[in-house]
Design a protein around this motif. Structure first.
Motif, short mmCIF file in Angstrom:
data_model
loop_
_atom_site.label_atom_id
_atom_site.label_comp_id
_atom_site.label_asym_id
_atom_site.label_seq_id
_atom_site.Cartn_x
_atom_site.Cartn_y
_atom_site.Cartn_z
N LEU A 51 0.77 -1.09 0.04
CA LEU A 51 0.08 -0.03 -0.07
C LEU A 51 0.99 1.18 -0.09
N VAL A 52 0.50 2.22 -0.91
CA VAL A 52 1.29 3.29 -0.99
C VAL A 52 0.47 4.47 -1.39
N PHE A 53 0.70 5.73 -0.74
CA PHE A 53 -0.06 7.00 -1.01
C PHE A 53 0.82 7.53 -2.18
N HIS A 54 0.27 8.16 -3.30
CA HIS A 54 0.63 8.55 -4.26
C HIS A 54 0.02 9.50 -5.09
N ASN A 55 0.29 10.69 -5.17
CA ASN A 55 -0.23 11.85 -5.96
C ASN A 55 -1.92 11.74 -5.66
N GLY A 56 -2.29 11.70 -4.29
CA GLY A 56 -3.49 12.11 -3.79
C GLY A 56 -4.13 10.73 -3.77
N GLU A 57 -3.67 9.53 -4.28
CA GLU A 57 -4.39 8.47 -4.60
C GLU A 57 -3.58 7.20 -3.83
N LEU A 58 -4.27 5.99 -3.50
CA LEU A 58 -3.47 4.84 -3.36
C LEU A 58 -3.03 3.88 -4.51
N TYR A 65 -5.51 -15.21 -6.08
CA TYR A 65 -5.80 -15.42 -7.54
C TYR A 65 -7.01 -15.04 -8.09
N PRO A 66 -7.06 -14.09 -8.99
CA PRO A 66 -6.20 -13.43 -9.52
C PRO A 66 -5.42 -12.24 -8.56
N SER A 67 -4.05 -12.02 -8.44
CA SER A 67 -3.63 -10.87 -7.87
C SER A 67 -3.65 -9.71 -8.57
N THR A 68 -3.61 -8.63 -7.96
CA THR A 68 -3.70 -7.50 -9.01
C THR A 68 -2.96 -6.30 -8.43
N VAL A 69 -2.88 -5.33 -9.15
CA VAL A 69 -2.33 -4.03 -8.98
C VAL A 69 -3.07 -2.93 -9.26
N ARG A 70 -3.55 -2.12 -8.18
CA ARG A 70 -4.56 -0.97 -8.56
C ARG A 70 -4.33 0.12 -8.15
N ARG A 71 -4.98 1.29 -8.71
CA ARG A 71 -5.05 2.64 -8.30
C ARG A 71 -6.51 2.89 -7.64
N VAL A 72 -6.52 3.40 -6.53
CA VAL A 72 -7.58 3.54 -5.40
C VAL A 72 -7.80 4.98 -5.17
N ARG A 100 7.99 5.02 -11.14
CA ARG A 100 7.84 3.72 -11.45
C ARG A 100 7.47 2.90 -10.35
N ILE A 101 6.44 1.89 -10.58
CA ILE A 101 6.05 0.82 -9.58
C ILE A 101 6.59 -0.19 -9.52
N VAL A 102 7.19 -0.83 -8.33
CA VAL A 102 7.70 -1.95 -8.44
C VAL A 102 6.83 -3.09 -7.52
N THR A 103 6.63 -4.10 -8.02
CA THR A 103 5.67 -5.24 -7.20
C THR A 103 6.56 -6.42 -7.02
N LEU A 104 6.11 -7.13 -6.03
CA LEU A 104 7.03 -8.43 -5.82
C LEU A 104 5.83 -9.68 -6.01
N THR A 105 6.50 -10.75 -6.18
CA THR A 105 5.47 -12.11 -6.07
C THR A 105 6.05 -12.83 -4.98
N TRP A 106 5.41 -13.80 -4.50
CA TRP A 106 5.62 -14.49 -3.29
C TRP A 106 6.71 -15.47 -3.36
N LYS A 107 6.52 -16.38 -4.29
CA LYS A 107 7.42 -17.73 -4.43
C LYS A 107 7.89 -17.85 -5.73
N ILE A 232 0.57 -0.25 4.95
CA ILE A 232 0.66 0.78 5.71
C ILE A 232 1.15 1.95 4.74
N ALA A 233 0.48 3.05 4.59
CA ALA A 233 0.99 4.12 3.72
C ALA A 233 1.00 5.54 4.36
N TRP A 234 1.86 6.24 3.85
CA TRP A 234 2.44 7.30 4.35
C TRP A 234 2.31 8.47 3.45
N ASP A 235 1.33 9.47 3.82
CA ASP A 235 1.43 10.69 3.06
C ASP A 235 2.36 11.57 3.52
N ALA A 236 3.56 11.79 2.82
CA ALA A 236 4.52 12.66 3.46
C ALA A 236 4.39 14.13 3.39
N GLY A 237 3.54 14.46 2.55
CA GLY A 237 3.29 16.00 2.29
C GLY A 237 2.40 16.42 3.52
#
Length: 260
Positions: A51-58, A65-72, A100-107, A232-237
């Motif tokens: 979870l990341v706070f980025h440009n006013g969104e999450l 399954y299926p795993s996802t990457v999303r803008r919220v 850039r976004i970087v995402t991991l996979t479990w195994k 955990i997401a941190w809005d630094a601004g």
């Protein structure tokens, strides 16, 4: 607004006992409580991994399954954009470094790179071992793999450049999961607990524990083994801290209190 005071040291030690080898008292480690500033809706179908706070969104990565990457959208939890991973991949941690976004996979030992604005795929990298949580300090990626080790990686190649062992009063702490960089510290969920560790990234030392055991006392209808605190997401601004859990219906903005 609802407050949660830190529990007794003995109760906290019991909660972390399974992940500290061997278990140790926490009398010398600051314990922080919290206040709930505001709540937001969260998709109950999201098995939150990053979870990341980025440009006013999450930006959020999910597992299963299926795993996802999303803008919220923060305000109402609406998923604005979603990319599903192939069914062979179980998604894990996520961070944004630069554009850039970087995402991991479990195994699978596979990391994916995405455009931070539109989630378009930009590439992939291999790395050894499991991937759990991911954050960055602006120059390096920081990866957890469920062990007491945090690995530092080159953000362009994912080659390892260093590592530290997470320790609580000198003893290793395992099950380190989702990570967030917060004003020079690494905040880390401990899998299947309601605690967040504050970690010195230079030494791996746990400098404080955030006790969120009273954050969402009513978890009826949630799987007690899987639907746990994670995210955990941190809005630094605006210096806002957001937390949630896997399949939780709520995202919480909290303010830390204490230590006591």
């Amino acid at each position: 607004m609802r407050s949660g005071a830190p529990t007794l040291t003995a109760a906290l030690a019991l909660g972390l006992a399974a992940f500290v080898a061997p278990a140790t008292a926490m009398a010398q480690t600051p314990v922080y409580g919290f206040e709930v500033v505001r709540t937001y809706p969260h998709d109950r179908r999201a098995f939150t991994q990053g979870l990341v706070f980025h440009n006013g969104e999450l930006l959020e990565s999910t597992g299963r399954y299926p795993s996802t990457v999303r803008r919220v959208r923060l305000e109402d939890g609406v998923v604005l954009q979603l990319h599903e991973l192939d069914d062979e991949y179980f998604g894990e941690g996520l961070t944004v470094i630069g554009d850039r976004i970087v995402t991991l996979t479990w195994k699978n030992g596979k990391a994916f790179v995405w455009d931070a604005d539109d989630l378009s795929p930009l590439g992939e990298h291999d790395y050894p071992g499991e991937g759990w949580g991911l954050t960055d300090d602006g120059a390096r990626l920081i990866l957890s793999d469920g062990t007491p080790t945090l690995r530092f990686l080159d953000p362009r190649t994912l080659a390892e450049t260093g590592r530290v062992t997470v320790t609580l009063q000198g003893r290793p702490v395992g099950q380190i999961n989702e990570l967030e960089w917060v004003e020079g510290e690494v905040f880390a969920n401990v899998w299947q607990t309601d605690f967040i560790l504050r970690i010195n990234p230079a030494t791996g030392e746990v400098t404080g524990v955030i006790d969120l055991t009273e954050l969402m006392p009513d978890r009826s209808g949630l799987d007690p083994t899987d639907a746990v605190l994670n995210g955990i997401a941190w809005d630094a601004g605006a210096r806002r801290l957001f937390v949630t859990g896997k399949n939780w219906p709520t995202l919480f903005e909290i303010r830390l209190t204490g230590p006591r």
